[in-house]
Write a protein that holds these residues in place. Structure first.
Motif, PDB file in Angstrom:
ATOM      1  N   ILE A 212       0.224   1.012   2.387  1.00  0.00           N
ATOM      2  CA  ILE A 212       0.808   1.756   1.271  1.00  0.00           C
ATOM      3  C   ILE A 212       0.997   3.220   1.646  1.00  0.00           C
ATOM      4  CG2 ILE A 212       0.370   2.552  -1.082  1.00  0.00           C
ATOM      5  CD1 ILE A 212      -1.046  -0.133  -1.577  1.00  0.00           C
ATOM      6  N   VAL A 213      -0.019   3.819   2.266  1.00  0.00           N
ATOM      7  CA  VAL A 213       0.081   5.219   2.684  1.00  0.00           C
ATOM      8  C   VAL A 213       1.208   5.389   3.701  1.00  0.00           C
ATOM      9  CG1 VAL A 213      -1.100   7.096   3.891  1.00  0.00           C
ATOM     10  CG2 VAL A 213      -2.344   5.701   2.222  1.00  0.00           C
ATOM     11  N   TYR A 214       1.296   4.457   4.648  1.00  0.00           N
ATOM     12  CA  TYR A 214       2.340   4.563   5.667  1.00  0.00           C
ATOM     13  C   TYR A 214       3.732   4.516   5.046  1.00  0.00           C
ATOM     14  CZ  TYR A 214       5.115   3.647   9.832  1.00  0.00           C
ATOM     15  OH  TYR A 214       6.045   3.729  10.831  1.00  0.00           O
ATOM     16  N   ASN A 215       3.922   3.612   4.109  1.00  0.00           N
ATOM     17  CA  ASN A 215       5.237   3.498   3.464  1.00  0.00           C
ATOM     18  C   ASN A 215       5.592   4.750   2.678  1.00  0.00           C
ATOM     19  OD1 ASN A 215       5.922   0.931   4.421  1.00  0.00           O
ATOM     20  ND2 ASN A 215       4.780  -0.093   2.794  1.00  0.00           N
TER      21      ASN A 215
ATOM     22  N   THR B 216      -4.628   8.469   5.185  1.00  0.00           N
ATOM     23  CA  THR B 216      -5.310   7.196   4.944  1.00  0.00           C
ATOM     24  C   THR B 216      -6.816   7.378   4.948  1.00  0.00           C
ATOM     25  OG1 THR B 216      -3.509   5.893   5.925  1.00  0.00           O
ATOM     26  CG2 THR B 216      -5.677   4.858   5.814  1.00  0.00           C
ATOM     27  N   LEU B 217      -7.328   8.099   5.925  1.00  0.00           N
ATOM     28  CA  LEU B 217      -8.778   8.293   6.030  1.00  0.00           C
ATOM     29  C   LEU B 217      -9.325   9.058   4.821  1.00  0.00           C
ATOM     30  CD1 LEU B 217      -9.145   9.132   9.838  1.00  0.00           C
ATOM     31  CD2 LEU B 217      -9.562   6.952   8.691  1.00  0.00           C
ATOM     32  N   LEU B 218      -8.640  10.128   4.435  1.00  0.00           N
ATOM     33  CA  LEU B 218      -9.108  10.924   3.306  1.00  0.00           C
ATOM     34  C   LEU B 218      -9.027  10.143   1.999  1.00  0.00           C
ATOM     35  CD1 LEU B 218      -7.540  14.405   4.177  1.00  0.00           C
ATOM     36  CD2 LEU B 218      -9.922  13.698   4.425  1.00  0.00           C
ATOM     37  N   LEU B 219      -7.885   9.493   1.762  1.00  0.00           N
ATOM     38  CA  LEU B 219      -7.722   8.718   0.533  1.00  0.00           C
ATOM     39  C   LEU B 219      -8.715   7.566   0.472  1.00  0.00           C
ATOM     40  CD1 LEU B 219      -6.174   8.033  -2.068  1.00  0.00           C
ATOM     41  CD2 LEU B 219      -4.574   6.709  -0.664  1.00  0.00           C
ATOM     42  N   SER B 220      -8.925   6.904   1.603  1.00  0.00           N
ATOM     43  CA  SER B 220      -9.813   5.742   1.628  1.00  0.00           C
ATOM     44  C   SER B 220     -11.246   6.133   1.322  1.00  0.00           C
ATOM     45  CB  SER B 220      -9.733   5.053   2.997  1.00  0.00           C
ATOM     46  OG  SER B 220      -8.435   4.537   3.219  1.00  0.00           O
ATOM     47  N   TYR B 221     -11.692   7.246   1.869  1.00  0.00           N
ATOM     48  CA  TYR B 221     -13.061   7.655   1.582  1.00  0.00           C
ATOM     49  C   TYR B 221     -13.211   8.073   0.118  1.00  0.00           C
ATOM     50  CZ  TYR B 221     -17.717   9.508   2.201  1.00  0.00           C
ATOM     51  OH  TYR B 221     -19.073   9.715   2.093  1.00  0.00           O
TER      52      TYR B 221
END
Length: 327
Positions: free
Chosen positions: A272-275, A300-305
């Motif tokens: 989703i982040v990539y798109n 991705t890393l920041l949002l995921s955490y």
């Protein structure tokens, strides 16, 4: 995440590349580790009472479904397509892994459907191992036989893996890996290996995994003897890490721990982040591939955490509650 981002940027990886092998067998290692982890957490304390089984499945549901629902809904919204009602129901209920495993709305979700199937197998693994060992042996042989059936008779090297994807992601093709992780825990939990032996096993299996000669489409590493060899490497890699004693400095340990905590969010959210980043690059702010990849990875890393801390943990707390409500 890295595999998918490079795949979507550079194109398909062949069987002789490390990324091509990692893209296939990274998920296999995940299944092995899942079986091993659940063995450690539940084997000794699972009593097979209705309450204990309900507790197991409640925790699994609250761990898996909230983020799965969020990811599915966001993916559908971003696709701007009206989903088939049956497919949507199967995804939101988790039943797609049992009856229609190739119907999912976001990249990678198929493996979560497989995992939900494995959770149904797990109490039987524990019960048979504790109470009826001959049945556990029989079940293990049956699942290994199914694994061999797919490996030698279902898949063919004359067609690329993409054409055989539905068969590959069939949970019956993957469940032996989960069983293998469970058995690693059962047989090796109390076995002590010297650190030198464990590290040697780890390095040897990694070397074989990387340098074993195999070329062409990745279907060639999931068929025949090649699949047996690469699967064996995955088991040995997991055993090597499992039994090795490796002390790393806090500067390495801490970020790896944070990465581990956020790994489920990373897995589901990275497409989703990539798109979104690709949309911005294409329509708003043009950027080179390298910059786009860097922004996608960091985001991705920041949002995921963040999602792990403020979304996943919230529902995990519900799952631990006997009443399934916040304490």
């Amino acid at each position: 995440m890295i595999y998918h981002y490079l795949l979507w940027t550079l194109g398909v990886f062949s069987a002789d590349t490390f990324m091509g092998r990692l893209g296939i067998y990274g998920v296999s290692i995940f299944y092995i580790l899942s079986g091993l982890t659940l063995y450690h957490v539940y084997f000794d304390k699972m009593t097979f009472s209705i309450g204990e089984l309900m507790s197991f499945f409640r925790k699994r549901i609250f761990r898996i479904f909230p983020l799965l629902w969020l990811t599915t809904i966001v993916a559908i919204v971003l696709s701007k397509k009206t989903p088939d009602f049956t497919d949507l129901f199967l995804n939101l209920s988790g039943l797609f892994g049992f009856v229609k495993w190739d119907t999912y709305f976001s990249t990678g979700v198929w493996s979560i459907g497989n995992e939900l199937v494995f959770y149904v197998f797990f109490p039987f693994f524990v019960f048979f191992t504790k109470r009826i060992r001959p049945l556990m042996l029989l079940l293990s042989l049956i699942l290994f036989g199914i694994f061999l059936y797919f490996t030698f008779f279902v898949f063919t090297t004359t067609s690329p893996l993409s054409d055989q994807w539905s068969n590959y992601i069939n949970p019956l093709n993957q469940v032996f890996l989960f069983l293998g992780g469970f058995l690693i825990g059962f047989f090796l939990q109390k076995v002590k290996l010297t650190n030198a032996l464990a590290v040697t096993l780890l390095l040897a299996s990694l070397t074989l995994f990387v340098f074993y000669p195999a070329t062409g489409d990745v279907i060639r590493i999931v068929t025949g003897m090649n699949r047996l060899l690469f699967t064996t490497c995955c088991f040995l890699i997991c055993i090597g890490f499992y039994k090795a004693t490796i002390h790393v400095p806090a500067g390495i340990h801490t970020p790896l721990s944070l990465l581990g905590e956020a790994s489920y969010s990373i897995y589901l959210l990275h497409p989703i982040v990539y798109n979104l980043v690709r949309f911005i690059s294409k329509n708003l702010i043009p950027m080179p591939d390298v910059i786009r990849l860097a922004i996608a990875i960091i985001s991705t890393l920041l949002l995921s955490y963040f999602v792990y801390q403020h979304f996943e943990k919230f529902f995990m707390k519900w799952g631990r509650s006997k009443r399934a409500v916040p304490a």
